[in-house]
Design an enzyme around this catalytic site. Structure first.
Site, PDB file in Angstrom:
ATOM      1  N   TYR A  76       0.842  -1.207   0.000  1.00 20.65           N
ATOM      2  CA  TYR A  76       0.000   0.000   0.000  1.00 20.65           C
ATOM      3  C   TYR A  76       0.866   1.242   0.000  1.00 20.65           C
ATOM      4  CZ  TYR A  76       0.806   1.049   4.982  1.00 20.65           C
ATOM      5  OH  TYR A  76       1.369   1.370   6.179  1.00 20.65           O
ATOM      6  N   CYS A  77       0.242   2.360  -0.382  1.00 21.29           N
ATOM      7  CA  CYS A  77       0.965   3.625  -0.297  1.00 21.29           C
ATOM      8  C   CYS A  77       0.022   4.734   0.149  1.00 21.29           C
ATOM      9  CB  CYS A  77       1.716   3.959  -1.589  1.00 21.29           C
ATOM     10  SG  CYS A  77       0.744   3.868  -3.096  1.00 21.29           S
ATOM     11  N   ARG A  78      -0.211   5.750  -0.717  1.00 23.52           N
ATOM     12  CA  ARG A  78      -0.898   6.939  -0.198  1.00 23.52           C
ATOM     13  C   ARG A  78      -2.395   6.955  -0.434  1.00 23.52           C
ATOM     14  NH1 ARG A  78       3.923  10.022  -3.117  1.00 23.52           N
ATOM     15  NH2 ARG A  78       5.361  10.130  -1.359  1.00 23.52           N
ATOM     16  N   CYS A 121      -2.130   7.055  -5.728  1.00 21.78           N
ATOM     17  CA  CYS A 121      -0.698   6.852  -5.555  1.00 21.78           C
ATOM     18  C   CYS A 121      -0.253   5.657  -6.382  1.00 21.78           C
ATOM     19  CB  CYS A 121      -0.399   6.628  -4.075  1.00 21.78           C
ATOM     20  SG  CYS A 121       1.327   6.321  -3.748  1.00 21.78           S
TER      21      CYS A 121
END
Lengths: 218, 218
Positions: free
Chosen positions: B177-179, B183
Site C-alpha cells: 500500500y501507499c498513499r 498513488c
DNA sequence: CAATTATTCAATATATCTATTGAATAATTG
DNA sequence: CAATTATTCAATAGATATATTGAATAATTG
C-alpha cells in the site's frame, strides 16, 4: 500510461467535477434539486436567476454528471443524478457550516435573528419520534412533502401556516423542518409560531439529511 | 438579514471554499499533505510545479483554511488543517473514482497496466491482519511511514525495494500500500514483485483512508 | 557581513468563467 | 397554422484564475 500522466488525468478530472459545483448559483440549484426534480421554470422562480442563465448552469451540471433530466410535454425536469452525490454534497455543507468560521458566523447570526438557536438535531429527533406530545411539522411546499418526508411529519406549507393555526395545541412541542441548514422556511415558522406563544424549535438539518441518514444506517 | 442575503452569503462562502480545492495542482498538494506536513520544497520535488507557483497555490489553500503552516529555521512546513477536511477530501475522491465514468476508466486502465486489478479493500484487510502468512508492506518514503502507518505494516520505500527482496518469502502473501487510490507506488511494487514470482496484491486505498476509517469507528 | 537558500510578493499575459442579450428551437394551444 | 410557452443556443464583454517571470524578504552559513 506513466505515473505523471495518470496523476494529471485524475487531478484534472477531479478538478473539473469540483469546479462544476464551485459556483453559488449552481450550489443553490443543487440545494433545490435535493428536494426532488424541478423544471427550469421552477428553479428560476426560487432563485434570482434569469431563465437563460439557469439553463446554462444546468448544462454545466449535466455535462459533469451531477444532474439528469427528463422531458414531459414542453417542460424539462432536472434532478440530481444519484444519492451518492447528494451524500457528498451534504458532507460538504456539514464541513462548511462547522469548520469554516466565516460561514458558521453567518449561520448563527441568521438563527439569532430568527430566535431559532436551540435547534434539535437528527439524533435528538429520533428519541422524540412517536412521542404524542411532539408534533413534527414540514413547512416545505406540498409537492416537496409528497416527494418524500420524515416519517410521522405533518405537512403545512409555510404560506398556509397562519391560516392553519387551529391544528396546533399550545401543550405540544412543535419541531419545524424544511430543506436543510440553508433553508429559511423553518426559521420563519419558528419565528411566527413562537410569537403566537407556541412551544416550537427547528430541526438543525432538513429532509435530505434525514433521508441520507436513513440510507446510511440501513 | 433577509432570506436572500443569507442564502447569497452562504452559497458565496461555500463556492469560495470549493473553488480553492477545484484545481489540479492544489488537489495534488492536498494529496501530498494528507501524508503529513511538507515544506514548500518537498512539494515542489514531488510535483511539476515551480517554487513560486507552488507557494502561490499554498497561499490560496491557506486563505481558505485548508492548510496551516509552521516555520522552522528557514523552512515553512505546510499541513492540512484538520482531520475533518481530510475526511471530506476522501469522500470526494471516493465519489469521483466510483461515480464518474471517465475517472473510473482512467483508474482501471492504470491498474490493468500494472497488473494490479484484484486489489484488496480495507474491509478485507481487516480480516487478514494478524495472519502470519500475510505481509503488509508500506512502500512510501520512510518519513511518511514514521508520521503514521497501518498497524502491523513493514516499511520498505519503493526505491529500496529491489535491494531488500531477501526479506520476503514466496510463501507469504504480500499486500502493498501507499498513499491512496491515486498513488502509483503500490502499483509499481505489485508490478516488480509479481515479475519476481511473489504473491502480491495492492490495497485499494492507502494510509490516509485507513486512518480516517479508524477515527470514524472509534 | 557577504553569499546562499527557502519562500513570498508583484506584475502580467493568457485562458477560463459568468451574466446578459437576443435569437433559435420545439412543443402546445386555440 | 399562427400564437404562446418553455427551454436552449450563440455571441460577447467584463471578471476571475493561472503560470511565468523576476524581484524582494528573511533566515542561515561561512
Amino acid at each position: 500510461m506513466k505515473g505523471r500522466e495518470f496523476k494529471d488525468a485524475m487531478y484534472d478530472g477531479l478538478a473539473k467535477m469540483l469546479k462544476s459545483i464551485s459556483n453559488p448559483a449552481r450550489l443553490e440549484i443543487i440545494e433545490m434539486l435535493s428536494q426532488g426534480e424541478k423544471s427550469v421554470e421552477g428553479i428560476v422562480q426560487a432563485t434570482n436567476l434569469t431563465i437563460a442563465n439557469a439553463s446554462q448552469h444546468l448544462q454545466v451540471l449535466k455535462n459533469n454528471n451531477i444532474v439528469k433530466f427528463r422531458k414531459e410535454k414542453q417542460y424539462v425536469y432536472y434532478s440530481l443524478v444519484s444519492d451518492d452525490f447528494l451524500s457528498l454534497y451534504q458532507h460538504v455543507i456539514k464541513y462548511a457550516v462547522h469548520e469554516i468560521a466565516e460561514l458558521e458566523k453567518i449561520m448563527n447570526r441568521q438563527r439569532e435573528d430568527n430566535k431559532s438557536l436551540n435547534a434539535v438535531n437528527l439524533d435528538e429527533l429520533e428519541t422524540m419520534i412517536g412521542d404524542e406530545n411532539v408534533l413534527l411539522l414540514d413547512v416545505r411546499p406540498s409537492v416537496e412533502f409528497e416527494f418524500g418526508h420524515i416519517t410521522g411529519a405533518v405537512s403545512i406549507p409555510m404560506n398556509e401556516l397562519m391560516t392553519h393555526l387551529k391544528y396546533f395545541s399550545k401543550d405540544k412541542e412543535i419541531i419545524a423542518y424544511c430543506r436543510g441548514p440553508f433553508c429559511v422556511l423553518a426559521d420563519e415558522a419558528v419565528k411566527v409560531l413562537s410569537e403566537k406563544g407556541y412551544k416550537v424549535r427547528r430541526l438543525d438539518e432538513g429532509y435530505p439529511e434525514w433521508k441520507i441518514k436513513q440510507l446510511e444506517s440501513s
